[in-house]
Every structure is written in structure tokens, then in C-alpha cells.
Scaffold this motif. Structure first.
Motif, mmCIF file in Angstrom:
data_model
loop_
_atom_site.group_PDB
_atom_site.id
_atom_site.type_symbol
_atom_site.label_atom_id
_atom_site.label_comp_id
_atom_site.label_asym_id
_atom_site.label_seq_id
_atom_site.Cartn_x
_atom_site.Cartn_y
_atom_site.Cartn_z
ATOM 1 N N GLY A 87 42.326 16.140 -35.211
ATOM 2 C CA GLY A 87 42.062 16.250 -36.633
ATOM 3 C C GLY A 87 41.583 14.932 -37.215
ATOM 4 N N ASN A 88 41.267 13.969 -36.334
ATOM 5 C CA ASN A 88 40.816 12.646 -36.765
ATOM 6 C C ASN A 88 39.449 12.334 -36.182
ATOM 7 N N ASP A 89 38.671 11.492 -36.897
ATOM 8 C CA ASP A 89 37.407 11.027 -36.350
ATOM 9 C C ASP A 89 37.668 9.885 -35.374
ATOM 10 N N TRP A 90 36.609 9.278 -34.838
ATOM 11 C CA TRP A 90 36.768 8.239 -33.814
ATOM 12 C C TRP A 90 37.432 6.977 -34.341
ATOM 13 N N GLY A 121 30.874 11.420 -20.434
ATOM 14 C CA GLY A 121 32.094 12.222 -20.392
ATOM 15 C C GLY A 121 32.966 12.092 -21.617
ATOM 16 N N ASP A 122 32.689 11.112 -22.491
ATOM 17 C CA ASP A 122 33.468 10.926 -23.714
ATOM 18 C C ASP A 122 32.974 11.860 -24.817
ATOM 19 N N VAL A 123 33.843 12.087 -25.790
ATOM 20 C CA VAL A 123 33.492 12.854 -26.976
ATOM 21 C C VAL A 123 33.620 11.952 -28.190
ATOM 22 N N VAL A 124 32.607 11.979 -29.054
ATOM 23 C CA VAL A 124 32.609 11.218 -30.297
ATOM 24 C C VAL A 124 32.859 12.212 -31.427
ATOM 25 N N ILE A 125 34.043 12.170 -32.029
ATOM 26 C CA ILE A 125 34.279 12.977 -33.224
ATOM 27 C C ILE A 125 33.783 12.127 -34.389
#
Length: 146
Positions: A40-43, A104-108
């Protein structure tokens, strides 16, 4: 053709992985799921805003960012997340922190906050970005030049 197959497999994996935590599927032997990210948080650690109240629309974009290339400073009016297929991207919050994201990482992404990314590496950065938006809402807004 290989890119299309790789993109299709990636999309299937991301959608399927978002449904369940890591485990073998007893109804479909051989299929293993892996929850890549759920937050529920951005990066930066800031909470995401409440989800948009009008009819939802999903947009998916694929980006290729050449080596030594910066994206323009921009902000997003809706929640989105990017999956790094290849390369390494450094994302900068305007006047704030920065963080590196690799394959492989995700950037929210941050919502309504100015930021930009830079590929400081020697290979192109490939991203697939999933937007949870609404009809006619822009996916990104570039910061006007002073």
C-alpha cells in the motif's frame, strides 16, 4: 517474435503471481506462483492514495530506455507499478530520495509527486508499466520547463 513470447510469459507471470503467494498449485501440477510485490506504499514508503472513484481502466505500457538516458521529470495522477524486465534504473524523487531498481524488481510509483528515472548503465532498461487509471486520465504529466 521472441520478445512477444517473453512479454506474454511475463504478463502471465505477473497477473498469476498477484493472485496467490508462493506455492505449487495442487490443481495444476508444475505451476508455481510467486508474489512479486504487494504493498500500500510507493517506493519511497509513502502510502498510496485512495483508489480512483470513477470507472476503472487498466493501461499497460512497455518502455525501452537507452543507456545514459534520463526520462523527463513527471508525475502520475493514478496508481501504477513497473516491472523491470532488464537493466537497472535509478529513480529520483524531486528534492528527495533516490533508489535503484534492477532486473526483476517492481517500482510502485509515486502518485502526484514529481520524479524521474535515469538509465546510467550500459544496456537498455526494459520496463512494463501497469496503470490503474480511469478513462481520459493521462498516464503521466510532464513538468513544465521554468
Amino acid at each position: 517474435m521472441m520478445r512477444l513470447v517473453r512479454f506474454s510469459l511475463l504478463l502471465f507471470t505477473l497477473v498469476f503471481a498477484s493472485l496467490t503467494p508462493v506455492h505449487a498449485n495442487e490443481n495444476h501440477p508444475g505451476i508455481v506462483t510467486d508474489l512479486v510485490v504487494r504493498s500500500g506504499n510507493d517506493w519511497t514508503g509513502s502510502p498510496l492514495p485512495p483508489y480512483l472513484m470513477s470507472a476503472p481502466e487498466v493501461a499497460v505500457m512497455r518502455f525501452t530506455i537507452p543507456p545514459n538516458t534520463a526520462l523527463p521529470i513527471h508525475k502520475h495522477p493514478a496508481i501504477n507499478a513497473a516491472y523491470v524486465i532488464d537493466g537497472e534504473l535509478t529513480v529520483f524523487q524531486e528534492g528527495g530520495m533516490q533508489r535503484n531498481f534492477k532486473k526483476g524488481d517492481v517500482v510502485i510509483e509515486m502518485v502526484e509527486k514529481w520524479h524521474h528515472g535515469i538509465n546510467q548503465g550500459s544496456v537498455p532498461v526494459e520496463l512494463v508499466v501497469f496503470y490503474a487509471t480511469t478513462k481520459d486520465l493521462p498516464l503521466a504529466i510532464k513538468k513544465p520547463n521554468p
